[in-house]
Design a protein around this motif. Structure first.
Motif, short mmCIF file in Angstrom:
data_model
loop_
_atom_site.label_atom_id
_atom_site.label_comp_id
_atom_site.label_asym_id
_atom_site.label_seq_id
_atom_site.Cartn_x
_atom_site.Cartn_y
_atom_site.Cartn_z
N SER A 199 0.83 -1.20 0.00
CA SER A 199 0.00 0.00 0.00
C SER A 199 0.86 1.26 0.00
O SER A 199 1.88 1.33 0.70
CB SER A 199 -0.91 0.01 1.24
OG SER A 199 -1.54 1.26 1.37
N PRO A 200 0.48 2.27 -0.79
CA PRO A 200 1.24 3.52 -0.77
C PRO A 200 1.20 4.22 0.58
O PRO A 200 2.10 5.00 0.91
CB PRO A 200 0.54 4.37 -1.85
CG PRO A 200 -0.84 3.81 -1.95
CD PRO A 200 -0.68 2.34 -1.70
N SER A 242 1.05 9.48 -6.18
CA SER A 242 -0.12 10.07 -5.53
C SER A 242 -0.92 9.01 -4.79
O SER A 242 -0.75 7.81 -5.00
CB SER A 242 -1.03 10.74 -6.58
OG SER A 242 -1.45 9.79 -7.54
N ALA A 243 -1.81 9.49 -3.92
CA ALA A 243 -2.70 8.60 -3.16
C ALA A 243 -3.95 9.38 -2.78
O ALA A 243 -3.91 10.61 -2.66
CB ALA A 243 -2.01 8.05 -1.92
N LEU A 244 -5.04 8.66 -2.63
CA LEU A 244 -6.31 9.27 -2.25
C LEU A 244 -6.58 8.95 -0.79
O LEU A 244 -6.73 7.79 -0.41
CB LEU A 244 -7.44 8.73 -3.14
CG LEU A 244 -8.70 9.58 -3.26
CD1 LEU A 244 -8.38 10.95 -3.84
CD2 LEU A 244 -9.73 8.87 -4.12
N VAL A 245 -6.64 9.99 0.05
CA VAL A 245 -6.70 9.82 1.50
C VAL A 245 -8.10 10.16 2.00
O VAL A 245 -8.66 11.22 1.68
CB VAL A 245 -5.66 10.72 2.19
CG1 VAL A 245 -5.72 10.55 3.70
CG2 VAL A 245 -4.26 10.41 1.66
N ALA A 246 -8.67 9.26 2.79
CA ALA A 246 -10.01 9.48 3.36
C ALA A 246 -9.95 10.48 4.50
O ALA A 246 -8.92 10.62 5.18
CB ALA A 246 -10.58 8.16 3.85
N SER A 247 -11.06 11.17 4.72
CA SER A 247 -11.15 12.07 5.86
C SER A 247 -11.29 11.24 7.14
O SER A 247 -11.54 10.03 7.10
CB SER A 247 -12.36 12.99 5.71
OG SER A 247 -13.56 12.25 5.83
N GLN A 248 -11.15 11.88 8.28
CA GLN A 248 -11.27 11.17 9.55
C GLN A 248 -12.66 10.56 9.73
O GLN A 248 -12.82 9.55 10.43
CB GLN A 248 -10.98 12.13 10.71
CG GLN A 248 -9.52 12.48 10.86
CD GLN A 248 -8.67 11.29 11.28
OE1 GLN A 248 -9.16 10.30 11.80
NE2 GLN A 248 -7.37 11.37 11.04
N PHE A 249 -13.67 11.13 9.08
CA PHE A 249 -15.05 10.64 9.25
C PHE A 249 -15.52 9.83 8.03
O PHE A 249 -16.66 9.39 8.00
CB PHE A 249 -16.00 11.81 9.49
CG PHE A 249 -15.64 12.63 10.69
CD1 PHE A 249 -15.90 12.15 11.97
CD2 PHE A 249 -15.03 13.86 10.56
CE1 PHE A 249 -15.57 12.89 13.09
CE2 PHE A 249 -14.69 14.61 11.67
CZ PHE A 249 -14.95 14.13 12.95
N LEU A 277 -6.45 14.39 -2.26
CA LEU A 277 -5.43 13.84 -3.14
C LEU A 277 -4.06 14.33 -2.67
O LEU A 277 -3.80 15.53 -2.64
CB LEU A 277 -5.66 14.29 -4.59
CG LEU A 277 -4.64 13.76 -5.60
CD1 LEU A 277 -4.78 12.24 -5.77
CD2 LEU A 277 -4.79 14.46 -6.95
N GLU A 278 -3.22 13.39 -2.28
CA GLU A 278 -1.86 13.74 -1.88
C GLU A 278 -0.91 13.44 -3.04
O GLU A 278 -0.98 12.35 -3.64
CB GLU A 278 -1.44 12.93 -0.64
CG GLU A 278 -2.17 13.34 0.61
CD GLU A 278 -1.55 12.75 1.87
OE1 GLU A 278 -0.52 12.04 1.75
OE2 GLU A 278 -2.08 12.99 2.97
N THR A 304 -5.82 6.33 -11.06
CA THR A 304 -4.87 5.31 -10.61
C THR A 304 -4.63 5.42 -9.11
O THR A 304 -4.45 4.41 -8.43
CB THR A 304 -3.54 5.42 -11.37
OG1 THR A 304 -3.04 6.76 -11.28
CG2 THR A 304 -3.71 5.04 -12.83
N ALA A 305 -4.63 6.65 -8.59
CA ALA A 305 -4.51 6.84 -7.14
C ALA A 305 -5.73 6.26 -6.43
O ALA A 305 -5.60 5.68 -5.34
CB ALA A 305 -4.37 8.33 -6.81
N THR A 306 -6.90 6.39 -7.04
CA THR A 306 -8.12 5.83 -6.48
C THR A 306 -8.00 4.32 -6.35
O THR A 306 -8.30 3.73 -5.29
CB THR A 306 -9.33 6.18 -7.37
OG1 THR A 306 -9.47 7.61 -7.44
CG2 THR A 306 -10.62 5.59 -6.81
#
Length: 311
Positions: free
Chosen positions: A56-57, A149-156, A189-190, A224-226
């Motif tokens: 995992s990234p 890149s990577a797609l980061v979820a919010s805390q909620f 998106l990071e 691709t990040a998704t």
């Protein structure tokens, strides 16, 4: 873990795989004993298999800096951890969600501020133009080392693993407001400012931010990040179309170059008619042959009768 009165005692019984061992599971108490000096969080990543979470990234920088990461590879693991606010004073941090802070030094802060200023045009363009309505924001990463890149979820919001689990629930309520709230949380998106793809995209945006190829590159980077982050691409047909355009450009094939037409084949009806005509011809030919045979037989009979009469 819903037994609040015994939660602490039950937490001590939990066992997880981790980056510390390829074969042995670890308890939370053992993890805490091995924590680095000044480490404030228990890091974990959830997925469907060990291979998935190891690659995992989200854990790239954590592992590079020597932090141990818990691998939650059972479906119930992430549920379980989410019900634990902390363990022995150490809070849990999902490596796939916002809030991951690894470099707190003054030097690292200055370097990050400089990168944010340098890449600000690209970050703004992604949020307000190329990926408008698809992401909450675009930021410089702290967790990536080799991935662009990577797609980061919010805390909620849901992580990619939790989203997959919830969508697979056989008896989930249709249009459940609670599920819809978590599922519809926009993600961050990071981007990795050291990656050559990101550097090239930045150059292209500075030259011509309205170029369609540049926008396609940004969209493919997002999609691709998704996938890399464990989420599903909403429109797989559009994704495949963009990848095909990128392949055409990389192989110097014109975007308007047509696909070669297939050779025309005879209509099935015509083939059936030809077969019928052939059958008719065969029938006529067989009939003529039979008639000729009958005539020869009659002649032979007459000749034989004539010979008998003469005798």
């Amino acid at each position: 873990m819903e037994d609040h009165s015994n939660r602490t005692r039950l937490a001590k019984l939990l066992r997880f795989f981790s980056s510390n061992s390829d074969t042995e599971q670890t308890s939370l108490a053992e993890y805490v004993e091995r924590m680095k000096e000044k480490q404030e969080h228990i890091y974990f990543i959830a997925g469907s298999s060990r291979q998935e979470v190891e690659r995992s990234p989200f854990v790239e920088r954590l592992l590079k800096k020597g932090y141990e990461v818990l691998y939650l590879i059972e479906a119930v693991d992430e549920y379980c951890i989410q019900s634990l606010p902390e363990f022995e004073g150490k809070k849990f941090q999902n490596a796939a969600k916002e809030g991951l802070k690894l470099d707190a030094s003054e030097k690292a802060k200055e370097r990050r501020e400089a990168q944010e200023k340098e890449f600000e045009p690209l970050l703004t363009w992604m949020k307000d133009d190329a990926l408008k309505d698809k992401i909450e924001k675009a930021v410089i990463t702290e967790r990536l080392t080799t991935s662009p890149s990577a797609l980061v979820a919010s805390q909620f919001g849901w992580s990619g693993n939790m989203e997959r689990i919830m969508k697979a629930q056989a008896y989930q309520k249709a249009n459940d407001p609670n599920n819809q709230f978590y599922a519809n949380q926009k993600k961050t998106l990071e981007i990795n400012p050291r990656h050559p793809l990101i550097k090239e995209l930045k150059r292209r945006v500075e030259e011509s931010k309205d170029d369609q190829t540049t926008k396609d590159l940004a969209m493919v980077l997002f999609e691709t990040a998704t996938l890399r982050s464990g989420f599903a691409v909403p429109d797989t047909a559009d994704f495949a179309g963009r990848v095909e355009r990128m392949l055409r450009l990389s192989m110097n094939i014109g975007l308007d170059e047509k696909i070669e037409d297939e050779p025309e084949e005879e209509d099935a009806g015509d083939e059936e008619k030809e077969d019928e005509d052939t059958d008719d011809e065969n029938d006529d030919s067989s009939a003529e042959t039979n008639d000729e045979a009958e005539e020869e037989e009659e002649k032979a009979t007459e000749h034989h009768t004539h010979d008998e009469n003469e005798l």
